[in-house]
Scaffold this motif. Sequence first.
Motif, PDB file in Angstrom:
ATOM      1  N   THR A 135       0.838  -1.200   0.000  1.00 44.02           N
ATOM      2  CA  THR A 135       0.000   0.000   0.000  1.00 44.02           C
ATOM      3  C   THR A 135       0.872   1.249   0.000  1.00 44.02           C
ATOM      4  OG1 THR A 135      -0.161  -0.021   2.426  1.00 44.02           O
ATOM      5  CG2 THR A 135      -1.893  -1.149   1.184  1.00 44.02           C
ATOM      6  N   PHE A 136       0.434   2.239  -0.739  1.00 39.71           N
ATOM      7  CA  PHE A 136       1.067   3.560  -0.781  1.00 39.71           C
ATOM      8  C   PHE A 136       0.035   4.561  -0.277  1.00 39.71           C
ATOM      9  CE2 PHE A 136       3.008   0.948  -3.943  1.00 39.71           C
ATOM     10  CZ  PHE A 136       4.340   1.353  -4.081  1.00 39.71           C
ATOM     11  N   CYS A 137       0.373   5.347   0.726  1.00 38.67           N
ATOM     12  CA  CYS A 137      -0.575   6.294   1.306  1.00 38.67           C
ATOM     13  C   CYS A 137       0.017   7.701   1.296  1.00 38.67           C
ATOM     14  CB  CYS A 137      -0.926   5.904   2.736  1.00 38.67           C
ATOM     15  SG  CYS A 137      -1.703   4.273   2.863  1.00 38.67           S
ATOM     16  N   ALA A 138      -0.824   8.682   0.943  1.00 39.52           N
ATOM     17  CA  ALA A 138      -0.405  10.082   0.884  1.00 39.52           C
ATOM     18  C   ALA A 138      -0.966  10.830   2.083  1.00 39.52           C
ATOM     19  CB  ALA A 138      -0.887  10.715  -0.418  1.00 39.52           C
ATOM     20  N   LEU A 139      -0.072  11.482   2.829  1.00 39.70           N
ATOM     21  CA  LEU A 139      -0.442  12.182   4.053  1.00 39.70           C
ATOM     22  C   LEU A 139       0.105  13.598   4.014  1.00 39.70           C
ATOM     23  CD1 LEU A 139      -1.671  11.695   6.968  1.00 39.70           C
ATOM     24  CD2 LEU A 139       0.701  11.291   7.688  1.00 39.70           C
ATOM     25  N   THR A 140      -0.750  14.587   4.262  1.00 43.06           N
ATOM     26  CA  THR A 140      -0.295  15.977   4.252  1.00 43.06           C
ATOM     27  C   THR A 140       0.369  16.332   5.572  1.00 43.06           C
ATOM     28  OG1 THR A 140      -2.291  16.990   5.181  1.00 43.06           O
ATOM     29  CG2 THR A 140      -2.293  16.533   2.797  1.00 43.06           C
ATOM     30  N   ALA A 141       1.051  17.478   5.584  1.00 45.64           N
ATOM     31  CA  ALA A 141       1.722  17.935   6.791  1.00 45.64           C
ATOM     32  C   ALA A 141       0.738  18.198   7.922  1.00 45.64           C
ATOM     33  CB  ALA A 141       2.531  19.191   6.478  1.00 45.64           C
ATOM     34  N   LYS A 142      -0.517  18.535   7.584  1.00 47.78           N
ATOM     35  CA  LYS A 142      -1.534  18.813   8.595  1.00 47.78           C
ATOM     36  C   LYS A 142      -2.256  17.551   9.072  1.00 47.78           C
ATOM     37  CE  LYS A 142      -2.498  23.575   7.182  1.00 47.78           C
ATOM     38  NZ  LYS A 142      -3.549  24.516   6.712  1.00 47.78           N
ATOM     39  N   GLY A 143      -1.876  16.391   8.526  1.00 43.74           N
ATOM     40  CA  GLY A 143      -2.503  15.147   8.957  1.00 43.74           C
ATOM     41  C   GLY A 143      -3.742  14.769   8.180  1.00 43.74           C
ATOM     42  N   ASN A 144      -3.867  15.271   6.956  1.00 40.29           N
ATOM     43  CA  ASN A 144      -4.965  14.861   6.089  1.00 40.29           C
ATOM     44  C   ASN A 144      -4.555  13.636   5.287  1.00 40.29           C
ATOM     45  OD1 ASN A 144      -6.671  17.012   6.833  1.00 40.29           O
ATOM     46  ND2 ASN A 144      -5.702  18.368   5.351  1.00 40.29           N
ATOM     47  N   TYR A 145      -5.321  12.570   5.421  1.00 37.32           N
ATOM     48  CA  TYR A 145      -5.055  11.343   4.667  1.00 37.32           C
ATOM     49  C   TYR A 145      -5.743  11.465   3.318  1.00 37.32           C
ATOM     50  CZ  TYR A 145      -4.823   6.397   3.472  1.00 37.32           C
ATOM     51  OH  TYR A 145      -4.586   5.201   2.826  1.00 37.32           O
ATOM     52  N   LEU A 146      -4.963  11.646   2.246  1.00 35.83           N
ATOM     53  CA  LEU A 146      -5.523  11.943   0.933  1.00 35.83           C
ATOM     54  C   LEU A 146      -5.990  10.705   0.181  1.00 35.83           C
ATOM     55  CD1 LEU A 146      -2.930  14.599  -0.306  1.00 35.83           C
ATOM     56  CD2 LEU A 146      -5.110  14.984   0.865  1.00 35.83           C
ATOM     57  N   GLY A 147      -5.417   9.553   0.482  1.00 33.44           N
ATOM     58  CA  GLY A 147      -5.720   8.331  -0.253  1.00 33.44           C
ATOM     59  C   GLY A 147      -4.423   7.656  -0.661  1.00 33.44           C
ATOM     60  N   GLY A 148      -4.502   6.825  -1.680  1.00 31.75           N
ATOM     61  CA  GLY A 148      -3.278   6.144  -2.090  1.00 31.75           C
ATOM     62  C   GLY A 148      -3.512   5.081  -3.139  1.00 31.75           C
ATOM     63  N   THR A 149      -2.629   4.097  -3.141  1.00 33.13           N
ATOM     64  CA  THR A 149      -2.610   3.045  -4.151  1.00 33.13           C
ATOM     65  C   THR A 149      -2.409   1.696  -3.465  1.00 33.13           C
ATOM     66  OG1 THR A 149      -1.687   4.534  -5.822  1.00 33.13           O
ATOM     67  CG2 THR A 149      -1.352   2.192  -6.177  1.00 33.13           C
ATOM     68  N   ILE A 150      -3.043   0.653  -3.997  1.00 31.68           N
ATOM     69  CA  ILE A 150      -2.864  -0.708  -3.490  1.00 31.68           C
ATOM     70  C   ILE A 150      -2.393  -1.595  -4.631  1.00 31.68           C
ATOM     71  CG2 ILE A 150      -3.964  -2.690  -2.385  1.00 31.68           C
ATOM     72  CD1 ILE A 150      -6.075  -0.767  -1.294  1.00 31.68           C
TER      73      ILE A 150
END
Length: 263
Positions: A135-150
Amino acid sequence: MILVLDVGNTNIVIGIYDDNDLVSVWRLSTDSKRTADEYGIQVIELFKKNNLNPLDIKGAIISSVVPNIMYSLEHMIIKYFKVMPIVVGPGVKTGINVKYDNPREVGADRIVNAVAAHEIYKRAAIIIDFGTATTFCALTAKGNYLGGTICPGVQISSDALFERAAKLPRVELVKPKNIICKNTVTSIQAGIVYGYVGQVEYIINKMKEEMMECGEEEPFVVATGGLAKLINEESGSIDIIDPILTLTGLRIIYYKNREYVLK
């Protein structure tokens, strides 16, 4: 001390924390057919071999991507450790703002990893977990979980090739010296390992582009999971490997929710 369980499709990783210190880590096979007593006997035996007292466990937390094993594990903890476990899921405080179309679809392990990365690095991050699936997950500096790839995991890819191609042998997942190989075994190894490295680097680069287009600074890339080291030997895109990232996230989430458990 607290008991943390990371339940994956292949293995259950169990950690024991004394405050913030990880004192023991064990790995069991994931088997939904085992009863609470079977798991309890195994875990209690591990406690004995490591000179740990089950009565010292004051809390527990579980993250699972295997729903049909949860009854046995929850009841094992209640029966053998006399505590009510926190189960990571809807309603549990994480400090992460999930931007998925349906937040309930996000695997608990991905959220736990995001919690750890946010608390430790406090910056935009791409989190890669090399497990049964990668899994690849994208997380912003403010702690927003944007989504990702499986993606299918490295081992799944190797097993599928062996099972679907009659003349190709099952091979050990090691990195050969060359990409132009002189025999079938090393040819398969090169294709799986170097091909996976290429996939990882491409996804990282594309995720960085999309995150930076949204105004984030270049994300920090953290990897965890059993095959992270193998891929990182050839990839220059991973900044750090953290083998206990998920356990750290579970510890953090436990303390964020402990007050509700103790009421």
